[in-house]
Structures are given as C-alpha cells and as structure tokens.
Design an enzyme around this catalytic site. Structure first.
Site, PDB file in Angstrom:
ATOM      1  CD  GLU A 112      36.157  33.185  40.799  1.00 36.06           C
ATOM      2  OE1 GLU A 112      36.782  33.027  39.737  1.00 36.06           O
ATOM      3  OE2 GLU A 112      36.719  33.242  41.915  1.00 36.06           O
ATOM      4  CB  CYS A 113      32.144  29.446  44.800  1.00 39.07           C
ATOM      5  SG  CYS A 113      31.723  27.981  45.771  1.00 39.07           S
ATOM      6  N   GLY A 114      30.590  31.266  46.253  1.00 36.97           N
ATOM      7  CA  GLY A 114      29.791  32.046  47.188  1.00 36.97           C
ATOM      8  C   GLY A 114      29.291  33.341  46.577  1.00 36.97           C
TER       9      GLY A 114
END
Length: 437
Positions: free
Chosen positions: A327-329
């Site tokens: 997720e994201c990072g």
C-alpha cells in the site's frame, strides 16, 4: 449493549492545537487511573500511534464516509471496559466530502452526533479576543442537535487577553473549559505528511508528559470528564476478515501506516500476524501465506531499502508461490525504482515495474473507492473497496496491468489505479474496508 461516554476534541480548522490537547488529556486521565479509550475521527493513520503512547490503549479510526454501521459499531465496541472515550477530530469540525459515503460525509461532527459525544472545541484565539466567541458560537449553532460541551482557548497571549476572550464566550453562552497560554515549545515535529511517526519522536513520552502537565495547570480536567456522555451501543458488529491465515506484516519507520481496526480484525478472526523489519534487512517469515507492506516513508530510507538484500531476496522467494501486496509506500517499495527528493534513483524490489519520484512532488489526497479488476489478497475481482490516499510521489512509469478502477469520493476517476503482476499487487490507497453488496 454497553455505554460509551466520551467527548470529541475538535476545532474550527487544522493547526489549532487539538492534537496537543488530545495527547495531554489522554495522559492526564491515564495518570489519574482512569481507563480511557482513544479514537480518531476520519482517515488518519499517524495519530492513533500517538494516542496509544499517551493512553496505553490502542486507538481506532471511526469514519462515516468509509464505514458502514456494522463496522462503526464493532470499532466503537473496542471501548467496552473503558471509563471514558476521547476522540480526536480531523480538520475542522464540519469538514468532509461533498458526496455521502457509507453512513455520512466523513465529518467529525457526524462521528460526535452518532456516538453522542459532546464536542470540545479548541479555539486558536491569537489575533482576536471577544470576536473569537462569534466564530465559536457559529460552530455551536451550525448543527443545533450536535452535543456541545464548551471551548478550550488556545494560544492566549496574556491574562488581559484571556479575560477579554472569556467575556466574549460568556456573553455567547459558551462554557470555557480551559485557557492555554501561548507556548512555542509545545508542538510536535512535522514533515510533508503532517506529524512525524510516533516511533520516530526522539523523546515522545517526555513530550506527552509535558502536554499533560500543561493541561492540568490550565484546563479543568474534572469538568471535561463530567461533560462526557454517549449513546448505548450494540455489541457484536463485524470487524474486517483477514486476507490470509499467516500474514507477514512489515513494521518499522519505513512501513507503519496500517489502520488499527484491520490488524485487530485479522487477529480477532484467528490470523497470525508476523511482523518483520525491511529496514533491519529482515526477510518475511517463510511460514507466511501473505506478505503485506503498509505505507510509510520509504523515500526517507530508500538507500537502506536498496541495500537490504536479505529482505529483497525473501520477498522475491515468497512471490514465487504466494501473494505479496503493498500500500502506497509499500507499493513503491515493490516497484523497480524510487527517485528521492535529491534526484537519486534507488533500486527497489522489482516485483512490479512501478517507478516513482519525489524529486518533483505532486500532492495526492482524498478518499478512494476502487472496483477491483483483478484479485487482491482477500478480495475477488468486482469487489468495491473504500480507502484513503495521501502522498506526494509522482509516477514515472507503471507498465503493469491496472489493479482497479479507482475514483475519488465524488466518483471522479483517479489515474492511480494500482497494478498487479503475477502474485504481486499494489495500490496507492490505504485500505479501510470493503463495501458490502
């Protein structure tokens, strides 16, 4: 059924000092031997860790846009056994989105009204005196049914300033619960996503103890506690189900943004969560059925991640037979490369072709609704997920197949669709829940 008396710490806008009040109050109550259950209204994944540090009890998000009644009830049920609930609002009291979500528009006022928690409005009175009361009264009267406990005056310049401001509040019929003198040292360090993470604070416990002492001196803690009330709530709501039985979860300063109710739900359903640290060059547990890389700040640790050969080798070995999701990072770390703000290119895991850059920052913020085009661990194609996106990275290359059709809260298409390749998937939004059919 159980009673959940509480208060909502909110403000007219961001930056008024409500987090300082929240953390100080949590610690002050805990120091009195009171069992306090913290909550965060809205999609924030940094504040709950600070709440835990201040209160000694895990904090959870309550979100009227993303969550249905069953999930809200289940999360509120985490307060069972507590003496008082203290919730921290997001942004301004009435700030939300324009299109209704699962149960509302995502405002702190909605959370307070649903739970029956009176609002404590933290008002920055710098640059005004009696006029602050007119603004506070507007917040009080904007939603007449909203329970309202009173105001805390913040950044008071002098005894005279406090006296004049109190006069205005009294004339408006508003209870003043405290007045905090202006102090520049009572702020938490920040970076581009807001506060630093709790695990990064150089002396967090001492800072929170300082906030608590400040509140005890200038705020009527007993009156705040006496103002707490709430609705009787049903128990037995459903928490999120785990996407696998054994989940290797990255947890360190680079990967820490996971909503607490997800982990709580996974464990409550019997899943085994196996933490590991990519920054410590640890491989995910070989017994895991799934590797989950949360969001965080990989851009601040890109060099260490690029050098973490044991981590990358373990990740690749796992992806040969079992799913990996980021997720994201975490999504960026699964990609081919990450360019930091100085323009240096760092090699990432290479399980996806994604290349991201912080050299030219682009702000991405808002709720997300995602209709899956391919399977994501725990969710089949066609399922609608709700989440939140908050980052500054720019996509330079994304050659893999899109994972989902993604839209914002109003239904407008979002270009960041996530992607998948083989058993590996990633999204820029942080998962909050699945929308029930």
């Amino acid at each position: 059924m159980f009673d959940a008396p509480g208060i909502m710490i909110s403000a007219p806008s961001s930056g008024t000092g409500k987090t300082t009040v929240m953390l100080g109050l949590l610690r002050a109550l805990a120091d009195q031997g009171i069992t306090v259950q913290p909550f965060k209204s809205g999609p924030d994944y940094i504040d709950p860790a600070f709440h835990l540090a201040a209160s000694g009890r895990a904090s959870f998000n309550l979100d009227s846009w993303a969550m249905d009644d069953a999930l809200l009830t289940a999360i509120a049920g985490q307060a069972e056994g507590a003496d008082i609930c203290v919730a921290e609002g997001s942004m301004g009291l009435y700030d939300g989105v324009a299109t209704r979500g699962q149960t509302g528009f995502g405002t702190s006022a909605e959370t307070a009204l649903r739970m029956g928690w009176p609002v404590v409005l933290v008002v920055d009175v710098s640059g005004q005196a009696q006029s602050a009361a007119a603004a506070a009264l507007g917040f009080r009267m904007y939603a007449p049914d909203l329970p309202f406990a009173g105001v805390i005056l913040n950044r008071v310049a002098s005894p005279r300033h406090e006296r004049l401001t109190r006069m205005g509040m009294e004339q408006a019929g508003l209870t003043v619960l405290g007045a905090l003198p202006r102090r520049g040292d009572l702020t938490l360090p920040e970076r581009h996503l807001g506060l630093i993470q709790a695990v990064e604070h150089p002396d967090l416990d001492a800072a929170i103890a300082g906030y608590a002492a400040f509140l005890r001196e200038h705020v009527d803690i007993a009156a705040l506690r006496a103002a707490a009330c709430g609705r009787s709530l049903q128990t037995g709501g459903t928490m999120p189900r785990p996407p696998a039985q054994r989940i290797a979860l990255a947890q360190d300063a680079a990967f820490s943004f996971t909503y607490p109710h997800l982990i709580k739900g996974w464990r409550a359903a019997g899943a085994e969560v196996l933490p590991f640290s990519p920054l410590a060059n640890e491989a995910p547990d070989a017994r895991a059925d799934l590797v989950w890389l949360p969001g965080g700040y990989p851009e601040l640790h890109a060099g260490r991640l690029a050098a973490a050969d044991i981590f990358r080798a373990g990740l690749k070995a796992h992806a040969e037979t079992r799913p990996v999701h980021g997720e994201c990072g975490g999504y960026m770390a699964l990609g081919a490369a990450l360019v930091d703000k100085e323009g240096r290119c760092h090699k990432m895991a290479g399980l996806l072709g994604l290349v991201t850059s912080y050299e030219k920052r682009k702000f991405h913020l808002g709720y997300r609704q995602a209709r899956l085009l391919a399977r994501l661990p725990g969710f089949d194609p066609g399922v609608l997920l709700r989440g939140h996106e908050y980052h500054y990275s720019t996509i330079l290359d994304q050659p893999d197949a899109p994972l989902a059709q993604v839209a914002d809260a109003d239904g407008n298409p979002v270009a960041e669709t996530g992607s998948h390749r083989g058993r590996v998937s990633g999204t820029f939004f942080h998962l909050i829940t699945q929308e029930k059919p």
